[in-house]
Design a protein around this motif. Sequence first.
Motif, PDB file in Angstrom:
ATOM      1  N   MET A   1       0.827  -1.191   0.000  1.00 22.17           N
ATOM      2  CA  MET A   1       0.000   0.000   0.000  1.00 22.17           C
ATOM      3  C   MET A   1       0.874   1.258   0.000  1.00 22.17           C
ATOM      4  N   LYS A   2       1.943   1.236   0.771  1.00 25.54           N
ATOM      5  CA  LYS A   2       2.804   2.397   0.865  1.00 25.54           C
ATOM      6  C   LYS A   2       3.478   2.702  -0.472  1.00 25.54           C
ATOM      7  N   THR A   3       3.901   1.655  -1.203  1.00 25.31           N
ATOM      8  CA  THR A   3       4.560   1.884  -2.486  1.00 25.31           C
ATOM      9  C   THR A   3       3.586   2.450  -3.517  1.00 25.31           C
ATOM     10  N   TRP A   4       2.329   2.033  -3.466  1.00 26.10           N
ATOM     11  CA  TRP A   4       1.339   2.565  -4.396  1.00 26.10           C
ATOM     12  C   TRP A   4       1.166   4.064  -4.182  1.00 26.10           C
ATOM     13  N   PHE A   5       1.083   4.483  -2.945  1.00 16.92           N
ATOM     14  CA  PHE A   5       0.892   5.890  -2.629  1.00 16.92           C
ATOM     15  C   PHE A   5       2.096   6.719  -3.057  1.00 16.92           C
ATOM     16  N   LEU A   6       3.285   6.176  -2.877  1.00 21.44           N
ATOM     17  CA  LEU A   6       4.500   6.904  -3.250  1.00 21.44           C
ATOM     18  C   LEU A   6       4.686   6.975  -4.757  1.00 21.44           C
ATOM     19  N   SER A   7       4.023   6.093  -5.505  1.00 22.83           N
ATOM     20  CA  SER A   7       4.190   6.091  -6.960  1.00 22.83           C
ATOM     21  C   SER A   7       3.300   7.122  -7.648  1.00 22.83           C
ATOM     22  N   ILE A   8       2.371   7.724  -6.940  1.00 16.79           N
ATOM     23  CA  ILE A   8       1.490   8.735  -7.528  1.00 16.79           C
ATOM     24  C   ILE A   8       2.228  10.069  -7.596  1.00 16.79           C
ATOM     25  N   GLU A   9       2.062  10.751  -8.721  1.00 17.86           N
ATOM     26  CA  GLU A   9       2.728  12.044  -8.900  1.00 17.86           C
ATOM     27  C   GLU A   9       2.196  13.075  -7.910  1.00 17.86           C
ATOM     28  N   ALA A  10       3.075  13.954  -7.478  1.00 16.22           N
ATOM     29  CA  ALA A  10       2.707  14.980  -6.499  1.00 16.22           C
ATOM     30  C   ALA A  10       1.627  15.915  -7.040  1.00 16.22           C
ATOM     31  N   ALA A  11       1.726  16.267  -8.326  1.00 15.15           N
ATOM     32  CA  ALA A  11       0.719  17.152  -8.916  1.00 15.15           C
ATOM     33  C   ALA A  11      -0.656  16.495  -8.895  1.00 15.15           C
ATOM     34  N   LEU A  12      -0.702  15.211  -9.175  1.00 13.72           N
ATOM     35  CA  LEU A  12      -1.973  14.491  -9.159  1.00 13.72           C
ATOM     36  C   LEU A  12      -2.559  14.437  -7.750  1.00 13.72           C
ATOM     37  N   LEU A  13      -1.713  14.194  -6.769  1.00  7.40           N
ATOM     38  CA  LEU A  13      -2.184  14.191  -5.377  1.00  7.40           C
ATOM     39  C   LEU A  13      -2.729  15.561  -4.975  1.00  7.40           C
ATOM     40  N   ALA A  14      -2.047  16.624  -5.390  1.00 10.21           N
ATOM     41  CA  ALA A  14      -2.508  17.971  -5.059  1.00 10.21           C
ATOM     42  C   ALA A  14      -3.845  18.268  -5.728  1.00 10.21           C
ATOM     43  N   MET A  15      -3.995  17.872  -6.984  1.00  7.54           N
ATOM     44  CA  MET A  15      -5.255  18.113  -7.692  1.00  7.54           C
ATOM     45  C   MET A  15      -6.398  17.332  -7.051  1.00  7.54           C
ATOM     46  N   ALA A  16      -6.164  16.080  -6.735  1.00  6.67           N
ATOM     47  CA  ALA A  16      -7.199  15.264  -6.094  1.00  6.67           C
ATOM     48  C   ALA A  16      -7.527  15.812  -4.707  1.00  6.67           C
ATOM     49  N   GLY A  17      -6.519  16.272  -3.986  1.00 11.27           N
ATOM     50  CA  GLY A  17      -6.747  16.861  -2.672  1.00 11.27           C
ATOM     51  C   GLY A  17      -7.596  18.118  -2.745  1.00 11.27           C
ATOM     52  N   LEU A  18      -7.341  18.944  -3.755  1.00  8.74           N
ATOM     53  CA  LEU A  18      -8.161  20.149  -3.940  1.00  8.74           C
ATOM     54  C   LEU A  18      -9.605  19.792  -4.235  1.00  8.74           C
ATOM     55  N   ARG A  19      -9.819  18.777  -5.057  1.00  7.57           N
ATOM     56  CA  ARG A  19     -11.187  18.353  -5.383  1.00  7.57           C
ATOM     57  C   ARG A  19     -11.901  17.789  -4.159  1.00  7.57           C
ATOM     58  N   LEU A  20     -11.169  17.043  -3.327  1.00 12.00           N
ATOM     59  CA  LEU A  20     -11.757  16.541  -2.079  1.00 12.00           C
ATOM     60  C   LEU A  20     -12.126  17.697  -1.157  1.00 12.00           C
ATOM     61  N   LEU A  21     -11.226  18.676  -1.051  1.00 14.33           N
ATOM     62  CA  LEU A  21     -11.500  19.853  -0.234  1.00 14.33           C
ATOM     63  C   LEU A  21     -12.725  20.592  -0.764  1.00 14.33           C
ATOM     64  N   SER A  22     -12.811  20.741  -2.074  1.00 16.67           N
ATOM     65  CA  SER A  22     -13.955  21.402  -2.686  1.00 16.67           C
ATOM     66  C   SER A  22     -15.251  20.664  -2.364  1.00 16.67           C
ATOM     67  N   GLY A  23     -15.217  19.352  -2.452  1.00 16.20           N
ATOM     68  CA  GLY A  23     -16.404  18.555  -2.130  1.00 16.20           C
ATOM     69  C   GLY A  23     -16.810  18.694  -0.675  1.00 16.20           C
ATOM     70  N   LEU A  24     -15.830  18.702   0.210  1.00 16.26           N
ATOM     71  CA  LEU A  24     -16.137  18.879   1.628  1.00 16.26           C
ATOM     72  C   LEU A  24     -16.742  20.254   1.898  1.00 16.26           C
ATOM     73  N   ILE A  25     -16.238  21.270   1.216  1.00 15.79           N
ATOM     74  CA  ILE A  25     -16.802  22.615   1.374  1.00 15.79           C
ATOM     75  C   ILE A  25     -18.240  22.638   0.879  1.00 15.79           C
ATOM     76  N   GLU A  26     -18.500  21.992  -0.263  1.00 19.39           N
ATOM     77  CA  GLU A  26     -19.865  21.949  -0.812  1.00 19.39           C
ATOM     78  C   GLU A  26     -20.825  21.230   0.140  1.00 19.39           C
TER      79      GLU A  26
END
Length: 93
Positions: A1-26
């Motif tokens: 599980m840890k290796t899968w998370f580390l293999s994701i690009e930082a930009a993709l994680l930031a974009m997905a995190g922003l979308r999650l934050l947006s959903g939580l705000i909504e």
Amino acid sequence: MKTWFLSIEAALLAMAGLRLLSGLIEISAAGLMLKLNSVEKAVAVNAMLAIVGPTIFITSILIGLTGLSDRLSLSKFLFIGAGVVLILIGIKR
């Protein structure tokens, strides 16, 4: 599980995190509207959401373009930028 998370690009994680934050705000705004139990106050909360949506959209686009900066030519960046501008114009009118 840890290796899968580390293999994701930082930009993709930031974009997905922003979308999650947006959903939580909504979701939080919807709950606040129900709690306030007033159409006037719900419209005010909804007006605040009108600022959040485009801000998250533009920020996630910029993060994505930064992540693609080494793979895209300048002309493609200009086309993408023009597309984003047209989307924002279309939303306003």
